[in-house]
Design an enzyme around this catalytic site. Sequence first.
Site, PDB file in Angstrom:
ATOM      1  N   ASP A 225      31.833  23.842   6.889  1.00  0.00           N
ATOM      2  CA  ASP A 225      33.255  23.991   6.548  1.00  0.00           C
ATOM      3  C   ASP A 225      33.519  25.042   5.472  1.00  0.00           C
ATOM      4  O   ASP A 225      34.580  25.050   4.854  1.00  0.00           O
ATOM      5  CB  ASP A 225      33.842  22.646   6.094  1.00  0.00           C
ATOM      6  CG  ASP A 225      33.639  21.559   7.123  1.00  0.00           C
ATOM      7  OD1 ASP A 225      33.480  20.391   6.726  1.00  0.00           O
ATOM      8  OD2 ASP A 225      33.610  21.895   8.315  1.00  0.00           O
TER       9      ASP A 225
HETATM   10  N1  LIG Z   1      26.795  25.049  10.676  1.00  0.00           N
HETATM   11  C1  LIG Z   1      28.001  24.521  10.957  1.00  0.00           C
HETATM   12  N2  LIG Z   1      28.134  23.743  12.016  1.00  0.00           N
HETATM   13  C2  LIG Z   1      29.352  23.237  12.314  1.00  0.00           C
HETATM   14  C3  LIG Z   1      30.474  23.501  11.479  1.00  0.00           C
HETATM   15  C4  LIG Z   1      30.288  24.381  10.379  1.00  0.00           C
HETATM   16  O1  LIG Z   1      31.226  24.679   9.620  1.00  0.00           O
HETATM   17  N3  LIG Z   1      29.045  24.871  10.157  1.00  0.00           N
HETATM   18  N4  LIG Z   1      31.673  22.879  11.726  1.00  0.00           N
HETATM   19  C5  LIG Z   1      31.542  21.717  12.569  1.00  0.00           C
HETATM   20  C6  LIG Z   1      32.776  20.968  12.882  1.00  0.00           C
HETATM   21  N5  LIG Z   1      33.034  19.962  11.860  1.00  0.00           N
HETATM   22  C7  LIG Z   1      34.122  20.090  11.134  1.00  0.00           C
HETATM   23  O2  LIG Z   1      34.949  20.951  11.406  1.00  0.00           O
HETATM   24  C8  LIG Z   1      32.108  18.892  11.661  1.00  0.00           C
HETATM   25  C9  LIG Z   1      31.444  18.396  12.718  1.00  0.00           C
HETATM   26  C10 LIG Z   1      30.525  17.357  12.526  1.00  0.00           C
HETATM   27  C11 LIG Z   1      30.276  16.841  11.303  1.00  0.00           C
HETATM   28  C12 LIG Z   1      29.269  15.776  11.142  1.00  0.00           C
HETATM   29  O3  LIG Z   1      29.064  15.256  10.085  1.00  0.00           O
HETATM   30  N6  LIG Z   1      28.551  15.483  12.274  1.00  0.00           N
HETATM   31  C13 LIG Z   1      27.463  14.516  12.259  1.00  0.00           C
HETATM   32  C14 LIG Z   1      27.409  13.816  13.608  1.00  0.00           C
HETATM   33  C15 LIG Z   1      28.716  13.265  14.016  1.00  0.00           C
HETATM   34  C16 LIG Z   1      28.683  12.676  15.425  1.00  0.00           C
HETATM   35  O4  LIG Z   1      27.622  12.619  16.021  1.00  0.00           O
HETATM   36  O5  LIG Z   1      29.788  12.354  15.887  1.00  0.00           O
HETATM   37  C17 LIG Z   1      26.152  15.265  12.198  1.00  0.00           C
HETATM   38  O6  LIG Z   1      26.085  16.372  12.742  1.00  0.00           O
HETATM   39  O7  LIG Z   1      25.212  14.647  11.670  1.00  0.00           O
HETATM   40  C18 LIG Z   1      30.948  17.384  10.229  1.00  0.00           C
HETATM   41  C19 LIG Z   1      31.884  18.399  10.404  1.00  0.00           C
HETATM   42  C20 LIG Z   1      30.781  22.018  13.817  1.00  0.00           C
HETATM   43  N7  LIG Z   1      29.482  22.464  13.423  1.00  0.00           N
END
Ligand SMILES: Nc1nc2c(c(=O)[nH]1)N[C@@H](CN(C=O)c1ccc(C(=O)N[C@@H](CCC(=O)O)C(=O)O)cc1)CN2
Length: 282
Positions: A225
């Site tokens: 983010d």
């Molecule tokens: N390297 C990045 N990857 C992603 C970003 C980013 O800015 N940099 N944005 C995300 C989207 N997002 C918010 O906009 C977001 C998506 C997912 C998570 C999160 O904590 N996901 C958990 C799993 C959640 C699940 O399985 O439903 C995780 O990955 O452990 C936070 C923010 C997209 N990717």
Amino acid sequence: MNAEYVLTLSCPDRPGVVAAVSGLLAARGCNITDSQQFGDQTAKRFFMRVQFTAALPQDELSSAFAGLVPEFGMDFKLRDLSVKPKVLILVSKFGHCLNDLLYRVRSGLLDIEIVAVASNHPDLRPLTQSYGIDYHHLPVTPETRPRQEAEILALVEHYQVELVVLARYMQVLSEDLCEKLSGRAINIHHSFLPSFKGAKPYHQAHDRGVKLIGATAHYVTSDLDEGPIIEQEVARVDHSHSPADLVAIGRDVECVALARAVRWHAEQRVLLDGHKTIVFPR
Ligand SMILES: Nc1nc2c(c(=O)[nH]1)N[C@@H](CN(C=O)c1ccc(C(=O)N[C@@H](CCC(=O)O)C(=O)O)cc1)CN2
């Protein structure tokens, strides 16, 4: 019929850049249809976007602009506007942004080619295939993420993807994948950044009692983010809205912010200026 091109460039800020570019174009019978520039006084860097028509082929124009590099030290990019950018959309379970982008492209409101959709869930296959677009279900767990991300990169290569759009893709991309997609991956975050980063921003907003909620389209970097912001949109809310109400109001805000960011990127209107962007509006 002359082709329409967009030149975007950045270079150390100094006098004479606009004159050199416009002189080069005039000498080759090109017609400028739009020109915008900005000098970042802090970074001491100059940014320019020139849209023009030309009878000359793209490679000849590129060679001519390359001739300015030694004197001005510029980074430049030349794009033929008739070539639609090939876009891969990543999505998880929430389909509102995907649906909006598919409809805008189908309706001629967004000049991109969605070549495929990939998801870590099967849920949005019917919607995607109703538009005749390939759907790739790529499940992922923390253990399988390296292999799954290799599958995403294989799709990028296979479809010759120029832009990856994370349309509510709820998996954090690795540093390696972010580097490989640097400057060509746009995410929609469902809050008015820098407020309420991470997962569940609408619940955070409800708990805080905000009167405006928003969405932020930004380039993806390994810092979650934190990527350069391209566009933001907001909506007014009040004490009577539940978290579910905020999620519902937020859907439309997310769709508008993401569609604008994708269109501006496709029209070469977004230039990176360090950890920020310069957006030359229509
Ligand atoms: N390297 C990045 N990857 C992603 C970003 C980013 O800015 N940099 N944005 C995300 C989207 N997002 C918010 O906009 C977001 C998506 C997912 C998570 C999160 O904590 N996901 C958990 C799993 C959640 C699940 O399985 O439903 C995780 O990955 O452990 C936070 C923010 C997209 N990717």
